[in-house]
Design a protein around this motif. Structure first.
Motif, PDB file in Angstrom:
ATOM      1  N   UNK A   5       0.784  -1.211  -0.015  1.00 23.36           N
ATOM      2  CA  UNK A   5      -0.049   0.024  -0.047  1.00 23.36           C
ATOM      3  C   UNK A   5       0.788   1.324   0.044  1.00 23.36           C
ATOM      4  N   UNK A   6       1.004   2.005  -1.149  1.00 25.28           N
ATOM      5  CA  UNK A   6       1.587   3.204  -1.107  1.00 25.28           C
ATOM      6  C   UNK A   6       0.733   4.138  -0.953  1.00 25.28           C
ATOM      7  N   UNK A   7       1.108   5.455  -0.198  1.00 27.51           N
ATOM      8  CA  UNK A   7       0.546   6.629  -0.005  1.00 27.51           C
ATOM      9  C   UNK A   7       0.516   7.324  -1.378  1.00 27.51           C
ATOM     10  N   UNK A   8      -0.461   8.380  -1.325  1.00 26.56           N
ATOM     11  CA  UNK A   8      -0.334   9.221  -2.697  1.00 26.56           C
ATOM     12  C   UNK A   8       1.049   9.749  -2.846  1.00 26.56           C
ATOM     13  N   UNK A   9       1.771  10.367  -1.619  1.00 25.62           N
ATOM     14  CA  UNK A   9       2.957  10.916  -1.628  1.00 25.62           C
ATOM     15  C   UNK A   9       4.291   9.839  -2.159  1.00 25.62           C
ATOM     16  N   UNK A  10       4.289   8.646  -1.665  1.00 21.42           N
ATOM     17  CA  UNK A  10       4.877   7.408  -2.119  1.00 21.42           C
ATOM     18  C   UNK A  10       4.798   7.339  -3.709  1.00 21.42           C
ATOM     19  N   UNK A  11       3.395   7.488  -4.119  1.00 28.45           N
ATOM     20  CA  UNK A  11       3.246   7.012  -5.438  1.00 28.45           C
ATOM     21  C   UNK A  11       3.856   8.272  -6.627  1.00 28.45           C
ATOM     22  N   UNK A  12       3.612   9.292  -5.983  1.00 25.86           N
ATOM     23  CA  UNK A  12       4.291  10.621  -6.589  1.00 25.86           C
ATOM     24  C   UNK A  12       5.880  10.748  -6.814  1.00 25.86           C
ATOM     25  N   UNK A  13       6.394  10.034  -5.635  1.00 24.99           N
ATOM     26  CA  UNK A  13       7.792   9.836  -5.631  1.00 24.99           C
ATOM     27  C   UNK A  13       8.190   8.801  -6.552  1.00 24.99           C
ATOM     28  N   UNK A  14       7.611   7.851  -6.613  1.00 20.42           N
ATOM     29  CA  UNK A  14       7.942   6.898  -7.640  1.00 20.42           C
ATOM     30  C   UNK A  14       7.605   7.079  -9.023  1.00 20.42           C
ATOM     31  N   UNK A  15       6.614   8.168  -9.236  1.00 18.08           N
ATOM     32  CA  UNK A  15       6.414   8.592 -10.490  1.00 18.08           C
ATOM     33  C   UNK A  15       7.391   9.643 -11.033  1.00 18.08           C
ATOM     34  N   UNK A  16       8.255   9.846 -10.181  1.00 14.25           N
ATOM     35  CA  UNK A  16       9.301  10.985 -10.505  1.00 14.25           C
ATOM     36  C   UNK A  16       9.118  12.326 -10.312  1.00 14.25           C
ATOM     37  N   UNK A  17       7.966  12.474  -9.470  1.00 16.98           N
ATOM     38  CA  UNK A  17       7.552  14.115  -9.393  1.00 16.98           C
ATOM     39  C   UNK A  17       8.194  14.610  -8.355  1.00 16.98           C
ATOM     40  N   UNK A  18       9.165  13.765  -7.707  1.00 22.05           N
ATOM     41  CA  UNK A  18      10.208  14.403  -6.666  1.00 22.05           C
ATOM     42  C   UNK A  18      11.435  14.322  -7.083  1.00 22.05           C
ATOM     43  N   UNK A  19      11.621  14.214  -8.225  1.00 16.53           N
ATOM     44  CA  UNK A  19      12.943  14.197  -9.016  1.00 16.53           C
ATOM     45  C   UNK A  19      13.265  12.824  -9.390  1.00 16.53           C
ATOM     46  N   UNK A  20      14.205  12.542 -10.433  1.00 16.14           N
ATOM     47  CA  UNK A  20      14.514  11.208 -10.932  1.00 16.14           C
ATOM     48  C   UNK A  20      15.334  10.320  -9.840  1.00 16.14           C
ATOM     49  N   UNK A  21      16.325  11.083  -9.113  1.00 18.00           N
ATOM     50  CA  UNK A  21      16.816  10.053  -7.994  1.00 18.00           C
ATOM     51  C   UNK A  21      15.875   9.402  -6.902  1.00 18.00           C
ATOM     52  N   UNK A  22      15.143  10.300  -6.633  1.00 19.78           N
ATOM     53  CA  UNK A  22      13.992   9.852  -5.479  1.00 19.78           C
ATOM     54  C   UNK A  22      13.312   8.977  -6.190  1.00 19.78           C
ATOM     55  N   UNK A  23      12.753   9.016  -7.439  1.00 22.84           N
ATOM     56  CA  UNK A  23      11.970   8.014  -8.201  1.00 22.84           C
ATOM     57  C   UNK A  23      12.750   6.512  -8.142  1.00 22.84           C
ATOM     58  N   UNK A  24      14.055   6.545  -8.602  1.00 20.53           N
ATOM     59  CA  UNK A  24      14.669   5.529  -8.730  1.00 20.53           C
ATOM     60  C   UNK A  24      14.838   4.869  -7.429  1.00 20.53           C
ATOM     61  N   UNK A  25      15.263   5.618  -6.435  1.00 21.11           N
ATOM     62  CA  UNK A  25      15.298   5.131  -4.799  1.00 21.11           C
ATOM     63  C   UNK A  25      13.778   4.433  -4.538  1.00 21.11           C
ATOM     64  N   UNK A  26      12.752   5.150  -4.926  1.00 22.43           N
ATOM     65  CA  UNK A  26      11.406   4.508  -4.298  1.00 22.43           C
ATOM     66  C   UNK A  26      11.076   3.200  -5.265  1.00 22.43           C
ATOM     67  N   UNK A  27      11.620   3.306  -6.398  1.00 21.69           N
ATOM     68  CA  UNK A  27      11.432   1.649  -7.110  1.00 21.69           C
ATOM     69  C   UNK A  27      12.156   0.965  -6.678  1.00 21.69           C
ATOM     70  N   UNK A  28      13.365   0.974  -6.009  1.00 24.62           N
ATOM     71  CA  UNK A  28      14.071   0.076  -5.387  1.00 24.62           C
ATOM     72  C   UNK A  28      13.296  -0.399  -4.079  1.00 24.62           C
ATOM     73  N   UNK A  29      12.831   0.607  -3.293  1.00 24.79           N
ATOM     74  CA  UNK A  29      12.151   0.167  -1.949  1.00 24.79           C
ATOM     75  C   UNK A  29      10.830  -0.654  -2.266  1.00 24.79           C
ATOM     76  N   UNK A  30      10.129  -0.357  -3.354  1.00 22.62           N
ATOM     77  CA  UNK A  30       8.993  -1.012  -3.823  1.00 22.62           C
ATOM     78  C   UNK A  30       9.069  -2.391  -4.170  1.00 22.62           C
ATOM     79  N   UNK A  31      10.474  -2.847  -4.771  1.00 21.10           N
ATOM     80  CA  UNK A  31      10.825  -4.171  -4.915  1.00 21.10           C
ATOM     81  C   UNK A  31      11.301  -4.840  -3.754  1.00 21.10           C
ATOM     82  N   UNK A  32      11.904  -4.079  -2.994  1.00 23.50           N
ATOM     83  CA  UNK A  32      12.433  -4.588  -1.793  1.00 23.50           C
ATOM     84  C   UNK A  32      11.138  -5.236  -0.809  1.00 23.50           C
ATOM     85  N   UNK A  33      10.153  -4.172  -0.687  1.00 24.31           N
ATOM     86  CA  UNK A  33       9.185  -4.471   0.162  1.00 24.31           C
ATOM     87  C   UNK A  33       8.478  -5.644  -0.332  1.00 24.31           C
TER      88      UNK A  33
END
Length: 418
Positions: A5-33
């Motif tokens: 379950x991702x919050x709207x803020x998590x989803x925005x980060x994953x979508x790259x709305x908070x920068x490409x690096x944060x989006x890459x990091x969130x993608x890794x965390x999603x796979x890790x979870x």
């Protein structure tokens, strides 16, 4: 597999709305979870990054990629030791071309906004977390200290995942972040201690070795541990346990903050197993750590794994004045740069050179090329150093109390006991 379950803020980060690096990091965390089965993420207050130690080009490439994408840490972030002592570069025995990527890796983390602590003991800095605080820390001794001694909350985060947590300010809601997973599972009853062992630093190292070897992935509860002189003894216990096994947290009844009683440590449940620890068990654990007999010549002493605290320095300095070891047996002391600065400020650092003391900052002698070519024994009071150094740097180790180490440096041979 648990649905994440991702919050709207998590989803925005994953979508790259908070920068490409944060989006890459969130993608890794999603796979890790997904791999963990974690149902969501939680906010963290701080991180400690274990990836400054250079193990190869892949680690540097990962961090360089985040820098190129404009990444910045979102919470206060400390750095574990690197492969280079930036303050004392003359100690390094590394070719310039080999040292270059080591320095680049350390610098790349600074470019992400991490604090230049370069210590394995961030709990000894101004970044020390508070009880109950959610954090994401790498470095095994820091993890076990934070969970056990402070009562902050972190899992064992390895390279890359800890940095992804730092760039997003989020961590998996799983494991030791959650109340249910912080209850004890195995009870260790310490029995029949002599007064001499109960008062020694070796006791805490030995207990750590035993629970590390026997606990597996179960959370140990220690009953009957004498009240420690200071946090450094608990630091030594945790470091030994995390080195000899995979322990990320322990409870010491009547000592650590979540274990006022045995009942509290187990959350009211019955232990899955009870194991008695005798003085013979502890002696055997220390014997496995060091088989070097008294009287053996030594070539060096290494102290401060984990990094020496101010209190440890202030225990060491009177011993140096008392035994007056000479420079032909170097005494390497691994310590944090902030601790070293405080010793310099108070003038306590000035006389140490006369006793053969060589402070080491930003790294540790068991993971990098600092010790001179050693033909013989290196003595240490650190269970962690003794556990890892033979395999890491190929030395023979003698273990002893801090006073034993100083006396041995003065005598030129292993000298233990009174």
């Amino acid at each position: 597999m648990t649905d994440l379950r991702l919050t709207s803020e998590d989803q925005a980060t994953l979508n790259g709305e908070r920068g490409a690096a944060a989006g890459m990091a969130m993608a890794v965390l999603v796979r890790f979870c997904a791999a963990l089965g974690a149902g969501g993420l939680l906010d963290i207050a701080r991180t400690h990054i274990d990836g400054c130690l250079y193990h190869g080009q892949a680690g540097l490439d990962f961090v360089d990629r985040l820098v190129a994408l404009g990444g910045k840490v979102q919470v206060p972030t400390t750095l574990n030791v690197g492969s280079v002592d930036l303050i004392h570069p003359e100690l390094m025995r590394v070719k310039r071309e080999d040292e270059s990527p080591m320095r680049r890796l350390m610098s790349a983390h600074l470019a992400l906004g991490c604090a230049p602590t370069f210590t394995c003991a961030p709990y000894q800095t101004r970044f020390r977390p508070r009880f109950g605080e959610q954090i994401a820390w790498g470095e095994s001794n820091a993890i076990i200290f934070a969970n056990s001694v402070i009562g902050a909350r972190t899992n064992r985060y390895g390279d890359f995942i800890d940095l992804c947590c730092a760039l997003t300010g989020r961590a998996p809601a799983w494991g030791l972040h959650l109340d249910a997973n912080r209850r004890g599972q195995i009870l260790y009853e310490i029995v029949g201690l002599s007064a001499s062992l109960a008062a020694s630093d070796s006791l805490y190292v030995a207990v750590g070795l035993v629970i590390g070897e026997k606990s597996g992935d179960h959370l140990p509860v220690i009953n009957g541990l004498p009240p420690p002189r200071d946090e450094d003894q608990l630091k030594a216990l945790g470091a030994a346990a995390a080195s000899a096994g995979s322990v990320a947290m322990f409870h010491a009844v009547g000592i650590t903050p979540e274990a006022a009683t045995v009942g509290e440590a187990f959350g009211g449940r019955t232990p899955d197993q009870t194991i008695a620890i005798s003085e013979a068990d502890l002696a055997q654990a220390l014997a496995r750590l060091s088989k070097v007999p008294d009287g053996s010549p030594i070539s060096a002493v290494s102290l401060g794994t984990p990094h020496f605290s101010l209190d440890e320095w202030r225990r060491l300095i009177p011993l140096l004045r008392r035994y007056r070891p000479q420079r032909n047996i170097p005494i390497y002391v691994n310590t944090g740069r902030d601790t070293l600065s405080e010793l310099d400020r108070t003038g306590e650092l000035a006389e140490l050179h006369d006793f053969g003391v060589r402070p080491v900052a930003d790294t540790c002698t068991y993971v990098t090329a600092i010790l001179k070519e050693i033909e013989g024994v290196v003595m240490t009071n650190s269970g962690k150093w003794a556990y890892y150094a033979p395999g890491n740097i190929g030395v023979t180790v003698a273990f002893g109390e801090l006073e034993d180490c100083v006396r041995s440096a003065a005598a030129g041979r292993v000298t233990r006991g009174s």
